[in-house]
Design a protein around this motif. Structure first.
Motif, PDB file in Angstrom:
ATOM      1  N   VAL A 165     103.889 125.216-100.669  1.00  0.00           N
ATOM      2  CA  VAL A 165     104.426 124.778 -99.640  1.00  0.00           C
ATOM      3  C   VAL A 165     105.048 125.884 -98.910  1.00  0.00           C
ATOM      4  N   ASP A 179     107.751 127.377 -95.986  1.00  0.00           N
ATOM      5  CA  ASP A 179     108.651 126.686 -94.852  1.00  0.00           C
ATOM      6  C   ASP A 179     109.266 128.007 -94.061  1.00  0.00           C
ATOM      7  N   ASP A 210     105.683 124.699 -90.488  1.00  0.00           N
ATOM      8  CA  ASP A 210     105.654 124.567 -91.612  1.00  0.00           C
ATOM      9  C   ASP A 210     104.207 124.467 -92.135  1.00  0.00           C
ATOM     10  N   ALA A 239     101.346 123.523 -95.855  1.00  0.00           N
ATOM     11  CA  ALA A 239     101.231 123.072 -97.126  1.00  0.00           C
ATOM     12  C   ALA A 239      99.672 123.126 -97.538  1.00  0.00           C
ATOM     13  N   PHE A 273     108.079 118.747 -97.880  1.00  0.00           N
ATOM     14  CA  PHE A 273     107.226 119.004 -96.633  1.00  0.00           C
ATOM     15  C   PHE A 273     106.755 117.757 -96.210  1.00  0.00           C
ATOM     16  N   GLY A 300     103.205 121.324 -90.346  1.00  0.00           N
ATOM     17  CA  GLY A 300     104.367 120.349 -90.217  1.00  0.00           C
ATOM     18  C   GLY A 300     104.314 119.818 -88.798  1.00  0.00           C
ATOM     19  N   VAL A 345     109.118 119.527 -87.095  1.00  0.00           N
ATOM     20  CA  VAL A 345     108.731 118.955 -88.217  1.00  0.00           C
ATOM     21  C   VAL A 345     108.324 117.346 -87.914  1.00  0.00           C
TER      22      VAL A 345
END
Length: 364
Positions: A27, A29, A36, A38, A73, A98, A172
């Motif tokens: 992940v 960030d 973001d 992942a 996440f 994200g 997000v």
């Protein structure tokens, strides 16, 4: 302690199904400017896995069995890739973002706002992109006579506002956030948690340059034209960086005094942020967040101190467990200061005692 994880896709907890086939989870960030991300890699021997669909909501939580897991996440599935070879077997890689990269946040908008605040403009533009928006109160109240989006996406608009007023913008899930840069606080005004990176305790490795050369500035400056005085004026802001001597001018002139003050303040905050850099890898810690603070200790004088967290990367795997890597900037406290050997005594010609060799009794 044993590391633990939880993964939800489309609202369903699939952790038990993933447990026997999970290879690793990562992940990333960062403090705005990028979404973001992942990734999850799975052993696909036999092709048993039912592949998730792009845009499926996904949530990842990491932690430890004895203390529990926490969400690190929230986003949507972006791509699913399948690969295989005789030597390495079959693998399915799930990547997530994200923000929804297929959503309206990347679609250009044509609208303008007269005599309004940045907070109201951001919320109205965000509504057109299908997002709710939260803006730090100190930034939301800034008033502008005219704000326009000329075929500009909401993502580009948010990043532009962040650059102009000294903020950090990110999306997000279905929430857009404009926070004050270097404040160490969330949009709601709560202090972000500090984390430690202590040698001999939770610190795995470090690589830090506490004070860089070129980025260190004393002040930032922005110009604006005063029609009443019929001359150019300037606004400055202190960076707060120790050792700065020069002034960093803005690339472009601003429309008025308020805009010049905002731009100078933004450039000063960014200059301070870039005055040092580095990274640390610690035992997995879900409390670490971009814009928070990392306290480095036990490494050496001149490196130990506090740093702003620029980015957080969590890694989970069967082999290495759960570790967190932090990208650091904005050194403060004792970071960059090593005063050992600076005191002079009678007959001392100067120099640092740190590098003095002991006298050889045979040579005198």
């Amino acid at each position: 302690m044993k590391a633990a994880f939880r993964v939800k896709v489309a609202g369903q907890n699939i952790s038990a199904k993933l447990n026997p086939i999970l290879i690793d989870i990562s992940v990333n960030d960062r403090a705005g400017q990028s979404s973001d991300s992942a990734s999850i890699r799975l052993d696909d021997t036999g092709g048993r896995l039912v592949m998730p669909q792009p845009r499926d909501p996904i949530e990842i939580a990491l932690g430890w069995e004895n203390t529990g897991v926490g969400v690190v996440f929230v986003g949507v599935v972006d791509e699913v890739r399948a690969s295989g070879s005789r030597s390495e077997g079959r693998v399915v890689s799930i990547s997530a973002k994200g923000m929804d990269t297929r959503g309206k946040s990347k679609q250009g908008q044509r609208q303008h706002f007269d005599d309004t605040t940045i907070g109201d403009a951001m919320k109205k533009a965000g509504q057109s992109a299908g997002l709710s928006v939260s803006v730090d109160s100190s930034l939301a109240s800034i008033k502008r006579p005219y704000i326009a989006l000329d075929d500009e996406s909401f993502v580009a608009f948010g990043e532009r506002m962040a650059r102009e007023v000294g903020g950090t913008f990110k999306i997000v899930g279905d929430q857009a956030i404009l926070a004050k840069r270097n404040s160490g606080q969330s949009v709601g005004g709560q202090a972000l948690p500090s984390v430690t990176a202590a040698w001999g305790q939770n610190l795995h490795s470090y690589d830090i340059t506490p004070i860089l050369g070129r980025p260190v500035e004393k002040q930032a400056l922005a110009r604006w034209y005063d029609p009443k005085a019929a001359k150019w004026q300037k606004e400055t802001a202190d960076t707060g960086t120790d050792g700065g001597q020069t002034i960093k001018p803005a690339v472009y002139a601003e429309a008025d005094q308020d805009r010049a003050k905002e731009q100078a303040g933004s450039d000063a905050a960014e200059s301070d942020r870039r005055s040092g850099e580095g990274s640390v890898t610690i035992e997995g810690n879900i409390a670490a967040q971009p814009e928070g603070v990392c306290i480095v200790s036990g490494c050496r004088p001149g490196v130990d101190g506090s740093y702003r967290i620029e980015g957080v990367s969590h890694s989970y795997s069967r082999g290495s467990g759960f570790v967190t890597t932090l990208e650091l900037g904005q050194p403060k406290g004792e970071a960059g200061k090593d005063s050992r050997g600076k005191k002079k005594t009678a007959g001392d010609s100067g120099g640092d005692d740190d590098f003095a060799l002991p006298a050889d009794p045979e040579l005198g």
